[in-house]
Scaffold this motif. Structure first.
Motif, PDB file in Angstrom:
ATOM      1  N   ARG A  44       1.063  -1.463  -0.110  1.00 54.14           N
ATOM      2  CA  ARG A  44       0.275  -0.055  -0.263  1.00 54.14           C
ATOM      3  C   ARG A  44       0.407   1.343  -0.281  1.00 54.14           C
ATOM      4  O   ARG A  44       1.926   1.120   0.581  1.00 54.14           O
ATOM      5  CB  ARG A  44      -0.387  -0.103   1.195  1.00 54.14           C
ATOM      6  CG  ARG A  44      -1.729   0.762   1.249  1.00 54.14           C
ATOM      7  CD  ARG A  44      -2.359   1.219   2.755  1.00 54.14           C
ATOM      8  NE  ARG A  44      -1.776   1.169   3.575  1.00 54.14           N
ATOM      9  CZ  ARG A  44      -2.035   0.298   4.919  1.00 54.14           C
ATOM     10  NH1 ARG A  44      -3.666   0.148   4.710  1.00 54.14           N
ATOM     11  NH2 ARG A  44      -1.185   0.526   5.859  1.00 54.14           N
ATOM     12  N   GLU A  45       0.407   2.110  -1.031  1.00 52.18           N
ATOM     13  CA  GLU A  45       1.376   3.358  -0.852  1.00 52.18           C
ATOM     14  C   GLU A  45       0.190   4.880  -0.319  1.00 52.18           C
ATOM     15  O   GLU A  45      -0.623   5.078  -1.614  1.00 52.18           O
ATOM     16  CB  GLU A  45       2.205   3.638  -2.459  1.00 52.18           C
ATOM     17  CG  GLU A  45       1.211   3.917  -3.491  1.00 52.18           C
ATOM     18  CD  GLU A  45       2.062   3.657  -4.734  1.00 52.18           C
ATOM     19  OE1 GLU A  45       3.144   3.365  -4.562  1.00 52.18           O
ATOM     20  OE2 GLU A  45       1.057   3.781  -5.765  1.00 52.18           O
ATOM     21  N   PHE A  46       1.213   6.172  -0.610  1.00 47.23           N
ATOM     22  CA  PHE A  46       0.378   7.078   0.065  1.00 47.23           C
ATOM     23  C   PHE A  46       0.081   7.524  -1.116  1.00 47.23           C
ATOM     24  O   PHE A  46       0.820   8.045  -1.818  1.00 47.23           O
ATOM     25  CB  PHE A  46       1.062   7.982   1.233  1.00 47.23           C
ATOM     26  CG  PHE A  46       0.994   9.486   0.843  1.00 47.23           C
ATOM     27  CD1 PHE A  46       1.344  10.228   0.545  1.00 47.23           C
ATOM     28  CD2 PHE A  46      -0.026   9.547   1.810  1.00 47.23           C
ATOM     29  CE1 PHE A  46       0.779  12.051   0.676  1.00 47.23           C
ATOM     30  CE2 PHE A  46      -1.017  11.588   1.722  1.00 47.23           C
ATOM     31  CZ  PHE A  46      -0.459  11.979   1.156  1.00 47.23           C
ATOM     32  N   VAL A  47      -1.327   8.291  -1.623  1.00 48.67           N
ATOM     33  CA  VAL A  47      -1.376   9.093  -2.741  1.00 48.67           C
ATOM     34  C   VAL A  47      -1.119  10.613  -2.473  1.00 48.67           C
ATOM     35  O   VAL A  47      -1.087  11.262  -2.806  1.00 48.67           O
ATOM     36  CB  VAL A  47      -3.065   8.124  -3.637  1.00 48.67           C
ATOM     37  CG1 VAL A  47      -3.014   9.137  -4.548  1.00 48.67           C
ATOM     38  CG2 VAL A  47      -2.238   7.078  -3.403  1.00 48.67           C
ATOM     39  N   ALA A  48      -2.371  10.828  -1.540  1.00 52.84           N
ATOM     40  CA  ALA A  48      -2.616  12.421  -1.189  1.00 52.84           C
ATOM     41  C   ALA A  48      -3.972  12.324   0.193  1.00 52.84           C
ATOM     42  O   ALA A  48      -4.333  11.342   0.743  1.00 52.84           O
ATOM     43  CB  ALA A  48      -3.559  12.830  -2.149  1.00 52.84           C
ATOM     44  N   ALA A  49      -3.162  13.200   0.832  1.00 54.57           N
ATOM     45  CA  ALA A  49      -3.949  13.978   1.981  1.00 54.57           C
ATOM     46  C   ALA A  49      -4.509  15.095   1.898  1.00 54.57           C
ATOM     47  O   ALA A  49      -3.712  16.282   1.410  1.00 54.57           O
ATOM     48  CB  ALA A  49      -3.023  13.587   3.431  1.00 54.57           C
ATOM     49  N   THR A  50      -5.487  15.634   2.947  1.00 52.27           N
ATOM     50  CA  THR A  50      -6.217  16.958   3.083  1.00 52.27           C
ATOM     51  C   THR A  50      -6.337  16.751   4.218  1.00 52.27           C
ATOM     52  O   THR A  50      -6.609  16.177   5.238  1.00 52.27           O
ATOM     53  CB  THR A  50      -7.462  17.556   2.264  1.00 52.27           C
ATOM     54  OG1 THR A  50      -7.812  18.284   2.366  1.00 52.27           O
ATOM     55  CG2 THR A  50      -8.203  16.703   2.504  1.00 52.27           C
ATOM     56  N   THR A  51      -5.925  18.490   5.272  1.00 47.22           N
ATOM     57  CA  THR A  51      -6.177  18.399   6.612  1.00 47.22           C
ATOM     58  C   THR A  51      -7.806  18.787   6.648  1.00 47.22           C
ATOM     59  O   THR A  51      -8.562  18.851   5.930  1.00 47.22           O
ATOM     60  CB  THR A  51      -5.582  20.089   6.818  1.00 47.22           C
ATOM     61  OG1 THR A  51      -5.797  20.646   6.056  1.00 47.22           O
ATOM     62  CG2 THR A  51      -3.373  19.656   6.795  1.00 47.22           C
ATOM     63  N   TRP A  52      -7.377  18.420   8.027  1.00 42.28           N
ATOM     64  CA  TRP A  52      -9.188  18.564   8.660  1.00 42.28           C
ATOM     65  C   TRP A  52      -9.818  19.729   7.883  1.00 42.28           C
ATOM     66  O   TRP A  52     -11.003  19.848   8.287  1.00 42.28           O
ATOM     67  CB  TRP A  52      -9.187  18.753   9.843  1.00 42.28           C
ATOM     68  CG  TRP A  52      -8.300  20.072  10.734  1.00 42.28           C
ATOM     69  CD1 TRP A  52      -7.115  20.001  10.696  1.00 42.28           C
ATOM     70  CD2 TRP A  52      -9.271  21.593  11.156  1.00 42.28           C
ATOM     71  NE1 TRP A  52      -6.982  21.253  11.720  1.00 42.28           N
ATOM     72  CE2 TRP A  52      -7.626  21.735  11.505  1.00 42.28           C
ATOM     73  CE3 TRP A  52     -10.263  21.421  10.683  1.00 42.28           C
ATOM     74  CZ2 TRP A  52      -7.415  23.554  12.118  1.00 42.28           C
ATOM     75  CZ3 TRP A  52     -10.391  22.549  11.367  1.00 42.28           C
ATOM     76  CH2 TRP A  52      -9.560  23.760  12.205  1.00 42.28           C
ATOM     77  N   VAL A  63       2.156  11.611  -8.482  1.00 48.17           N
ATOM     78  CA  VAL A  63       0.461  11.620  -9.096  1.00 48.17           C
ATOM     79  C   VAL A  63       0.505  13.266  -9.458  1.00 48.17           C
ATOM     80  O   VAL A  63      -0.947  13.738  -9.445  1.00 48.17           O
ATOM     81  CB  VAL A  63      -0.715  11.364  -7.867  1.00 48.17           C
ATOM     82  CG1 VAL A  63      -0.358   9.442  -8.159  1.00 48.17           C
ATOM     83  CG2 VAL A  63      -0.661  11.853  -6.472  1.00 48.17           C
ATOM     84  N   GLU A  64       1.313  14.729  -8.690  1.00 49.27           N
ATOM     85  CA  GLU A  64       0.466  15.702  -8.839  1.00 49.27           C
ATOM     86  C   GLU A  64       0.959  16.015  -9.908  1.00 49.27           C
ATOM     87  O   GLU A  64       1.397  15.988 -10.808  1.00 49.27           O
ATOM     88  CB  GLU A  64       2.226  16.050  -8.013  1.00 49.27           C
ATOM     89  CG  GLU A  64       2.504  18.100  -7.461  1.00 49.27           C
ATOM     90  CD  GLU A  64       2.605  18.265  -5.873  1.00 49.27           C
ATOM     91  OE1 GLU A  64       3.417  17.562  -5.511  1.00 49.27           O
ATOM     92  OE2 GLU A  64       1.775  19.399  -5.385  1.00 49.27           O
ATOM     93  N   GLY A  65       0.014  16.858  -9.628  1.00 55.84           N
ATOM     94  CA  GLY A  65      -0.653  17.774 -11.048  1.00 55.84           C
ATOM     95  C   GLY A  65      -1.354  16.914 -11.529  1.00 55.84           C
ATOM     96  O   GLY A  65      -1.715  17.598 -12.790  1.00 55.84           O
ATOM     97  N   ARG A  66      -1.796  15.768 -11.396  1.00 55.46           N
ATOM     98  CA  ARG A  66      -2.666  15.368 -12.127  1.00 55.46           C
ATOM     99  C   ARG A  66      -3.812  14.468 -11.105  1.00 55.46           C
ATOM    100  O   ARG A  66      -5.096  14.793 -11.421  1.00 55.46           O
ATOM    101  CB  ARG A  66      -1.624  13.908 -12.915  1.00 55.46           C
ATOM    102  CG  ARG A  66      -1.209  13.959 -13.683  1.00 55.46           C
ATOM    103  CD  ARG A  66      -0.941  12.968 -14.354  1.00 55.46           C
ATOM    104  NE  ARG A  66      -0.296  11.373 -13.157  1.00 55.46           N
ATOM    105  CZ  ARG A  66      -0.366  10.278 -12.851  1.00 55.46           C
ATOM    106  NH1 ARG A  66      -1.744  10.144 -13.732  1.00 55.46           N
ATOM    107  NH2 ARG A  66      -0.161   9.584 -12.157  1.00 55.46           N
ATOM    108  N   PHE A  67      -4.133  14.561  -9.822  1.00 61.36           N
ATOM    109  CA  PHE A  67      -4.606  13.860  -8.633  1.00 61.36           C
ATOM    110  C   PHE A  67      -5.082  15.262  -7.518  1.00 61.36           C
ATOM    111  O   PHE A  67      -3.514  15.934  -7.721  1.00 61.36           O
ATOM    112  CB  PHE A  67      -4.146  13.519  -8.249  1.00 61.36           C
ATOM    113  CG  PHE A  67      -4.299  11.928  -9.031  1.00 61.36           C
ATOM    114  CD1 PHE A  67      -4.587  11.746  -9.838  1.00 61.36           C
ATOM    115  CD2 PHE A  67      -3.944   9.988  -8.198  1.00 61.36           C
ATOM    116  CE1 PHE A  67      -4.115  10.262 -10.569  1.00 61.36           C
ATOM    117  CE2 PHE A  67      -3.600   9.625  -8.498  1.00 61.36           C
ATOM    118  CZ  PHE A  67      -3.826   9.112 -10.024  1.00 61.36           C
TER     119      PHE A  67
END
Length: 126
Positions: A44-52, A63-67
């Protein structure tokens, strides 16, 4: 706490898909959210996260710039907009919710997330 992911499917290279993850059983607004993925035979690998708050995001370099990860706190939902899909994006995608409320910064390590969705398959193939 339950996370229900949806939106996966089969796409051709260059296509777009949008994943959604609805959270229940926890005050969604207070927690960072993330997407991870696991390809067949790989870890498993990290893709993206957003703060609360949604004010900060972080992405896997490939994936930066695409996702784009985003959240709608009124709908208890986090999204992953995936554009310019590539065959190497093929994987089962999982959403996850942070174990710590109001975390400062973003945590790409899976161990920081205590509840996970069931996964949604994304297949990119010509």
């Amino acid at each position: 706490v339950q996370l229900q992911a949806s939106g996966g499917g089969v796409a051709q290279p260059g296509d777009s898909l949008r994943l959604s993850c609805v959270v229940s059983g926890r005050t969604f607004n207070n927690y960072a959210m993330a997407w991870f993925r696991q390809a067949s035979g790989k870890e498993r690998e990290f893709v993206a996260a957003t703060t609360w708050s949604g004010k900060s995001t972080n992405y896997k370099e490939s994936v930066e710039g695409r996702f784009t990860i985003s959240r709608d706190n009124a709908k208890n939902t986090v999204y992953l907009q995936m554009n310019s899909l590539k065959p190497e994006d093929t994987a089962v995608y999982f959403c996850a919710i942070d174990a710590v409320p109001y975390r400062i910064g973003l945590a790409p390590e899976g161990g920081n997330y205590d509840y996970w969705g069931q996964g949604t398959q994304v297949t990119v193939s010509s």
